[in-house]
Design a protein around this motif. Structure first.
Motif, PDB file in Angstrom:
ATOM      1  N   ASP A  86      44.625   1.864  40.346  1.00  0.00           N
ATOM      2  CA  ASP A  86      44.315   1.218  39.070  1.00  0.00           C
ATOM      3  C   ASP A  86      44.965  -0.153  38.935  1.00  0.00           C
ATOM      4  O   ASP A  86      44.513  -0.977  38.138  1.00  0.00           O
ATOM      5  CB  ASP A  86      44.759   2.100  37.903  1.00  0.00           C
ATOM      6  N   GLY A  87      46.055  -0.390  39.666  1.00  0.00           N
ATOM      7  CA  GLY A  87      46.754  -1.659  39.556  1.00  0.00           C
ATOM      8  C   GLY A  87      48.236  -1.521  39.831  1.00  0.00           C
ATOM      9  O   GLY A  87      48.668  -0.599  40.525  1.00  0.00           O
ATOM     10  N   ALA A  95      46.068  -5.099  36.255  1.00  0.00           N
ATOM     11  CA  ALA A  95      44.881  -4.505  36.845  1.00  0.00           C
ATOM     12  C   ALA A  95      44.316  -5.435  37.910  1.00  0.00           C
ATOM     13  O   ALA A  95      44.473  -6.653  37.826  1.00  0.00           O
ATOM     14  CB  ALA A  95      43.835  -4.233  35.773  1.00  0.00           C
TER      15      ALA A  95
END
Length: 325
Positions: free
Chosen positions: A195-196, A229
């Motif tokens: 997701d980041g 992100a």
């Protein structure tokens, strides 16, 4: 009594060292020789950093200003003439710009001094050669390189918390893809996921930026965290407070639940265990839990779920299935 080196002599030798390291920096013997030279005078580290900053700016922008090349006696290693540092107006400006950016625009080394990799469920506390400490979470891979002017960590996968030894002349920089986190003397955690990137600061201040967007450097203070992100701008810093203590409980081998859903808790336990937990009923996964568990005790968590909810657990050797009664 030995005659004290002049500033110009130090600058000249620093420039020659930068050229040599560019060519032979992967050789441990050369690195050790540079370290010994830097230790001989407090002024040498600053001169070396300035020379390297100018060198990188020349590489990146081909900045060739007016001025004279260094005297031949400073080019004391073969091949130095391939790319000379010009100590005139153009390079002075380049060096000044590089110093303003600090390590923001610098390339990082490719040959690590130390590599750390943890297996599933493994949590390690690793002292680093500069006096810092790294707590390395499950399924994490780190590459660490200590250079005279920078301490560099590349987080390939997973999560780590760093307690950084104070050394204002050698910034401590963590690289996570195109994200950079810079500290001098502080403590912070970095987690890399699909997701980041999540950064949490437990002490002091860190600077955070994305490569290519160096104009937007964020400063994050203790008790706050920020999430980045992929291919998106850095989101505003969020105060975390007690949340950080909860999410970093893994450092003592614990998972703390405080209103987390069962699905979220299961995802966390599955990070640490070969024996995976499965939820057979989606509605069960939305119910919330409070508790403190060992990371390596998914069965204790499963029994707690059956006690606190209308659920049953099938505990097998390779998996645990949670479902409604």
């Amino acid at each position: 009594m030995n005659k004290r080196e002049t500033a110009q002599t130090i600058n000249d030798r620093a420039a020659a060292w930068v050229a040599r390291m560019d060519r032979e920096g992967s050789d441990p013997a050369v690195r050790a020789e540079l370290k010994a030279w830097l230790a001989g005078d407090d002024r040498r580290s600053g001169a070396y950093f300035r020379a390297k900053a100018a060198w990188h700016m020349l590489d990146r922008a081909s900045v060739l200003g007016a001025g004279q090349t260094q005297p031949d006696e400073t080019a004391n290693s073969p091949g130095f003439s391939r790319r000379r540092l010009l100590w005139g107006g153009g390079v002075a400006a380049a060096a000044a710009a590089a110093l303003v950016l600090g390590v923001v625009g610098m390339d990082f080394p490719t040959t690590p001094d130390q590599q750390i990799q943890t297996a599933i469920g493994e949590i390690r506390r690793v002292p680093l050669s500069d006096g810092s400490l790294a707590a390395v979470n499950t399924q994490t891979a780190l590459n660490i390189t200590m250079e005279p002017e920078i301490r560099h960590v590349s987080l390939e996968t997973g999560e780590a918390w760093f307690q950084v030894a104070k050394d204002r002349t050698r910034p401590f920089v963590v690289e996570v893809g195109d994200v950079r986190v810079r500290a001098v003397g502080t403590a912070f955690a970095v987690r890399r996921s699909a997701d980041g990137v999540n950064v949490q600061v437990t002490d002091g201040i860190v600077e955070l930026w994305r490569v290519g967007d160096e104009a937007n450097i964020q400063r994050i203070s203790a008790g706050a965290h920020v999430f980045i992100a992929p291919e998106k701008q850095i989101v505003p810093v969020t105060a975390a407070g007690e949340t950080i203590d909860k999410t970093l409980a893994w450092r003592t081998g614990q998972i703390v639940l405080d209103g987390d859903t069962i699905a979220e808790a299961v995802a966390e336990f599955n990070r640490y265990n070969v024996r995976q937990i499965e939820i057979a009923d989606a509605a069960l996964g939305t119910q919330k839990m409070i508790g403190r568990f060992r990371t390596n005790e998914p069965d204790a968590f499963a029994r707690a779920v059956t006690t606190l909810t209308d659920a049953r657990a099938e505990i097998g050797a390779d998996r645990i299935i949670l479902s409604r009664n």
